[in-house]
Write an enzyme that holds these catalytic residues in place. Structure first.
Site, PDB file in Angstrom:
ATOM      1  N   SER A  11       3.927   0.939  12.461  1.00 23.84           N
ATOM      2  CA  SER A  11       3.689   2.369  12.231  1.00 23.84           C
ATOM      3  C   SER A  11       2.287   2.800  12.641  1.00 23.84           C
ATOM      4  O   SER A  11       2.080   3.960  13.002  1.00 23.84           O
ATOM      5  CB  SER A  11       3.929   2.725  10.760  1.00 23.84           C
ATOM      6  OG  SER A  11       3.098   1.953   9.929  1.00 23.84           O
ATOM      7  N   ASP A 188      -4.015   6.163   3.078  1.00 20.78           N
ATOM      8  CA  ASP A 188      -3.139   5.816   1.954  1.00 20.78           C
ATOM      9  C   ASP A 188      -3.292   4.336   1.602  1.00 20.78           C
ATOM     10  O   ASP A 188      -2.364   3.711   1.118  1.00 20.78           O
ATOM     11  CB  ASP A 188      -1.676   6.139   2.305  1.00 20.78           C
ATOM     12  CG  ASP A 188      -1.198   5.357   3.539  1.00 20.78           C
ATOM     13  OD1 ASP A 188      -1.995   4.574   4.107  1.00 20.78           O
ATOM     14  OD2 ASP A 188      -0.030   5.519   3.941  1.00 20.78           O
ATOM     15  N   HIS A 191      -2.581   3.164   6.266  1.00 27.33           N
ATOM     16  CA  HIS A 191      -2.611   3.884   7.546  1.00 27.33           C
ATOM     17  C   HIS A 191      -3.988   4.519   7.776  1.00 27.33           C
ATOM     18  O   HIS A 191      -4.824   4.559   6.862  1.00 27.33           O
ATOM     19  CB  HIS A 191      -1.496   4.938   7.581  1.00 27.33           C
ATOM     20  CG  HIS A 191      -0.129   4.321   7.535  1.00 27.33           C
ATOM     21  ND1 HIS A 191       0.572   4.186   6.356  1.00 27.33           N
ATOM     22  CD2 HIS A 191       0.633   3.774   8.503  1.00 27.33           C
ATOM     23  CE1 HIS A 191       1.729   3.571   6.606  1.00 27.33           C
ATOM     24  NE2 HIS A 191       1.794   3.312   7.904  1.00 27.33           N
TER      25      HIS A 191
END
Lengths: 238, 238
Positions: A11, A188, A191
């Protein structure tokens, strides 16, 4: 045809064309010279990444194109999920993680011997922030990732790069050299913020430069405005 | 192979992967479905763009690939340079501009009959800002572009789209519907701010959606995390 740089990862790669993202920054930097190709797969670990390798990078006979200039391989954040946390299905043991990195690098080298392959370690983890931003129900009250575990995977990634003789960005170590690294670099606990993206961009740029991939060494696609004769512009296009 | 969307244009396209850029926003939106390919050429007008067409979009026999889903064609800001200003060498008359757009669209349609071709008009111009941000010496004290001229080219672009039966984003008109359009959308009276980039992104997205190009209609490249069975993750990769 323009040369390519592939960004292969999880991600943190898939999101790299978001606002201030490191992938978009690379594409912008190389706007007239290189196509930066996004191959980020949220949630993937190295086990899944290796499984899909031939679909991500099609062989020449099935429509794959010229050897890319470079490929970034940026996994580990999901492998490092704790084996007893709520993201355990993403966990891959650190020894297998290292073997998988070797397999991915070997496959890239076999396909494209001259392509620069750049490993990137997972970033550090802020466990308190992970508890505040879980992505699934987490009744345990324990984070699904720890910074210590991420560090073990980062170390394995650096070792794998050394064994393969390829460059590596040790993001886990680099980021923690800054005070306030969590607030500055992580949105977070995992990320990247804009500043965190900037760190990745700058470190990747350094390694590309060291590998001879820089604007000075690349052909500009079609005449640059500065090279067009104001008196006879069409001359540049003959 | 993932389908592609090409962004073909001048500096407003070339810079579209900068911070908050409309090109990067498209790449981010389509991160798992489409490769957004940057083909922006700063300073180019439609005359030069048509000259280089075959080098920008190589034919299949010379390594060109599958038909793209869409191509944005975003020129006119340079064509509209005044014929007696310091950027006169970039000027193209409005009739030729329109013919060149027709030629570019025809060439794309011949090559790829099913590809969505989307014209984008030049943005409005803030003449005072152009005088504050010249990109060459300008002893005349007059701007090298005017909003009125840009408007004539925007009108010709909208007409060309109508004649070709393809969609168009009339950026010149759209932006001027907002009070304070210059400060909000333009950084130097010509190029885009973050907010200006957002307008382009949103208008392009609307036209893509209307043309059936949306996440709901596109195949996700490799299994999405949400579709992976936590009890048997590898099943998704068989």
């Amino acid at each position: 045809m323009r040369p390519k740089i592939y960004l292969f990862g999880d991600s943190i790669t898939e999101q790299s064309f978001g606002d201030g993202g490191w992938g978009a920054a690379l594409a912008n930097h190389f706007a007239r010279t290189v196509d930066v190709v996004l191959r980020g797969y949220s949630g993937y670990n190295t086990r899944w990444a290796f499984k899909v390798f031939d679909r991500v990078f099609p062989a020449a006979e099935s429509g794959g194109s010229e050897p890319p200039l470079a490929v970034t391989v940026f996994f580990g954040a999901n492998d490092a999920c704790l084996p007893d946390g709520y993201a355990a299905f993403q966990h891959v043991g650190v020894d297998e993680y290292k073997r998988n990195l070797h397999s991915i690098v070997s496959s890239l080298k076999n396909r494209w011997p001259k392509t620069l392959i750049l490993l990137i370690t997972p970033p550090p983890i802020d466990e308190d922030e992970r508890l505040r931003h879980p992505y699934a129900e987490n009744p345990s009250g324990l984070p699904e990732r720890t910074n210590e575990a991420a560090g073990a995977y980062a170390k394995a990634c650096v070792e794998a790069a050394g064994e393969c003789g390829i460059p590596v960005v040790d993001l886990w170590t680099k980021m923690q050299q800054y005070p306030e690294w969590s607030k500055a670099f992580l949105s977070d606990g995992l990320h990247l913020t804009g500043e965190g993206n900037k760190v990745v961009f700058e470190e990747v740029m350094k390694k590309l430069n060291e590998g001879g991939i820089s604007l000075g060494n690349l052909r500009v696609d079609l005449p640059a405005l500065a090279d067009i004769d104001h008196g006879d512009p069409l001359k540049a296009f003959q």
